[in-house]
Design an enzyme around this catalytic site. Sequence first.
Site, PDB file in Angstrom:
ATOM      1  N   ASN A   7       0.876  -1.169   0.000  1.00 56.76           N
ATOM      2  CA  ASN A   7       0.000   0.000   0.000  1.00 56.76           C
ATOM      3  C   ASN A   7       0.915   1.220   0.000  1.00 56.76           C
ATOM      4  O   ASN A   7       1.666   1.440   0.959  1.00 56.76           O
ATOM      5  CB  ASN A   7      -0.901  -0.011   1.243  1.00 56.76           C
ATOM      6  CG  ASN A   7      -1.821   1.208   1.317  1.00 56.76           C
ATOM      7  OD1 ASN A   7      -1.412   2.329   1.035  1.00 56.76           O
ATOM      8  ND2 ASN A   7      -3.062   0.990   1.716  1.00 56.76           N
ATOM      9  N   ASN A   9      -0.046   4.469  -0.251  1.00 53.03           N
ATOM     10  CA  ASN A   9      -0.647   5.689   0.314  1.00 53.03           C
ATOM     11  C   ASN A   9      -0.369   6.893  -0.593  1.00 53.03           C
ATOM     12  O   ASN A   9       0.087   7.943  -0.135  1.00 53.03           O
ATOM     13  CB  ASN A   9      -0.138   5.936   1.739  1.00 53.03           C
ATOM     14  CG  ASN A   9      -0.968   6.969   2.479  1.00 53.03           C
ATOM     15  OD1 ASN A   9      -2.054   7.346   2.035  1.00 53.03           O
ATOM     16  ND2 ASN A   9      -0.452   7.443   3.591  1.00 53.03           N
ATOM     17  N   GLU A  35      -3.988   1.739  -2.903  1.00 55.40           N
ATOM     18  CA  GLU A  35      -4.134   3.150  -2.534  1.00 55.40           C
ATOM     19  C   GLU A  35      -3.251   4.041  -3.410  1.00 55.40           C
ATOM     20  O   GLU A  35      -2.426   4.807  -2.925  1.00 55.40           O
ATOM     21  CB  GLU A  35      -3.849   3.364  -1.047  1.00 55.40           C
ATOM     22  CG  GLU A  35      -4.576   4.589  -0.507  1.00 55.40           C
ATOM     23  CD  GLU A  35      -4.538   4.734   1.006  1.00 55.40           C
ATOM     24  OE1 GLU A  35      -5.123   5.711   1.488  1.00 55.40           O
ATOM     25  OE2 GLU A  35      -3.949   3.885   1.696  1.00 55.40           O
ATOM     26  N   ASP A 148      -3.924  -4.916   1.040  1.00 53.90           N
ATOM     27  CA  ASP A 148      -4.222  -4.353   2.348  1.00 53.90           C
ATOM     28  C   ASP A 148      -5.634  -4.790   2.710  1.00 53.90           C
ATOM     29  O   ASP A 148      -6.611  -4.247   2.209  1.00 53.90           O
ATOM     30  CB  ASP A 148      -4.106  -2.820   2.270  1.00 53.90           C
ATOM     31  CG  ASP A 148      -4.455  -2.141   3.570  1.00 53.90           C
ATOM     32  OD1 ASP A 148      -4.791  -2.843   4.547  1.00 53.90           O
ATOM     33  OD2 ASP A 148      -4.408  -0.895   3.612  1.00 53.90           O
ATOM     34  N   ASN A 150      -6.804  -4.644   5.785  1.00 53.91           N
ATOM     35  CA  ASN A 150      -7.251  -3.784   6.889  1.00 53.91           C
ATOM     36  C   ASN A 150      -7.808  -4.563   8.089  1.00 53.91           C
ATOM     37  O   ASN A 150      -8.704  -4.098   8.783  1.00 53.91           O
ATOM     38  CB  ASN A 150      -8.281  -2.765   6.392  1.00 53.91           C
ATOM     39  CG  ASN A 150      -7.635  -1.427   6.042  1.00 53.91           C
ATOM     40  OD1 ASN A 150      -6.840  -0.900   6.819  1.00 53.91           O
ATOM     41  ND2 ASN A 150      -7.961  -0.887   4.884  1.00 53.91           N
ATOM     42  N   ASP A 245       3.139   4.676   4.860  1.00 55.06           N
ATOM     43  CA  ASP A 245       2.936   4.183   6.223  1.00 55.06           C
ATOM     44  C   ASP A 245       2.845   2.664   6.269  1.00 55.06           C
ATOM     45  O   ASP A 245       2.748   2.073   7.350  1.00 55.06           O
ATOM     46  CB  ASP A 245       1.700   4.826   6.864  1.00 55.06           C
ATOM     47  CG  ASP A 245       0.451   4.742   5.993  1.00 55.06           C
ATOM     48  OD1 ASP A 245       0.559   4.392   4.797  1.00 55.06           O
ATOM     49  OD2 ASP A 245      -0.642   5.060   6.503  1.00 55.06           O
ATOM     50  N   HIS A 246       2.880   2.008   5.109  1.00 60.78           N
ATOM     51  CA  HIS A 246       2.942   0.553   4.998  1.00 60.78           C
ATOM     52  C   HIS A 246       4.328   0.133   4.506  1.00 60.78           C
ATOM     53  O   HIS A 246       5.035   0.906   3.863  1.00 60.78           O
ATOM     54  CB  HIS A 246       1.911   0.035   3.986  1.00 60.78           C
ATOM     55  CG  HIS A 246       0.494   0.213   4.392  1.00 60.78           C
ATOM     56  ND1 HIS A 246      -0.320  -0.837   4.757  1.00 60.78           N
ATOM     57  CD2 HIS A 246      -0.276   1.333   4.456  1.00 60.78           C
ATOM     58  CE1 HIS A 246      -1.533  -0.381   5.039  1.00 60.78           C
ATOM     59  NE2 HIS A 246      -1.528   0.930   4.865  1.00 60.78           N
TER      60      HIS A 246
END
Length: 255
Positions: A7, A9, A35, A148, A150, A245-246
């Site tokens: 991911n 982001n 994303e 992802d 989640n 952030d991943h």
Amino acid sequence: MKIITVNVNGIRAAAKKGFFDWLPKQDADVVCIQETKAQQSQLTDPIFHPGAYHCYYHDAEKKGYSGVALYSKRQPKNLKFGIGLDYVDKEGRYLEADFGDLKVVSLYMQSGSSSETRQALKFRFMDDFLPHLRKIAKAKENWVLCGDWNIAHKAIDLKNWRSNQKNSGFLAEERAWMDTLFDEVGLCDAFRQVNPDAEQYTWWSNRGRAWDNNVGWRIDYQITTPGLQARVKTVEIYKQQRFSDHAPLTVCYEI
């Protein structure tokens, strides 16, 4: 076969952080990206179409939101942009590549952390997605569902599990759903076939010093059909550089 899922982001933000300098060095066969936060019209720069790969994007209708991509060295026989659920497909969350003997999916499951409405939509997708996953588990060809999801499956998969039991991503209903995938449906968590250790995370909040203190969650997966369970050879969560952030999750299969 080497498959990477990450991911980013925001694919344009990841590019500025060196993602496309790192990627060619990995020599992956398939790369699944989530994303992207961009429309294809915004990705005309050749950097977003690495020459070693056939590159495919499935955008969200809403600009700057969601979106998935899939890069592959081998040209797919067929592609599915979406899963046939309008509320999922308009957000660009599912892209499937058919290589004949193998199918690979780039998936970005909804997060329910922003509101009860989004959590309800996430639960709806989990219910609607399960019959598709049951069908996949019985398929003749091998599948790898990357992305992802989640959801942190078990207490070992996030640092502060006790305080997060009422938070989206570690709700009892979400964890039970993952139990169903692995224990009843028969799908496999590729990472856990090789690495049983604690503190193996793929996402860290931007709040506080979560990254510095390794206060993370393992919410990015490569989930496979049973035939690939014994073919997982190596797994890696790459943390030497930060593109988002991943962290990228790499799995090598004997295929």
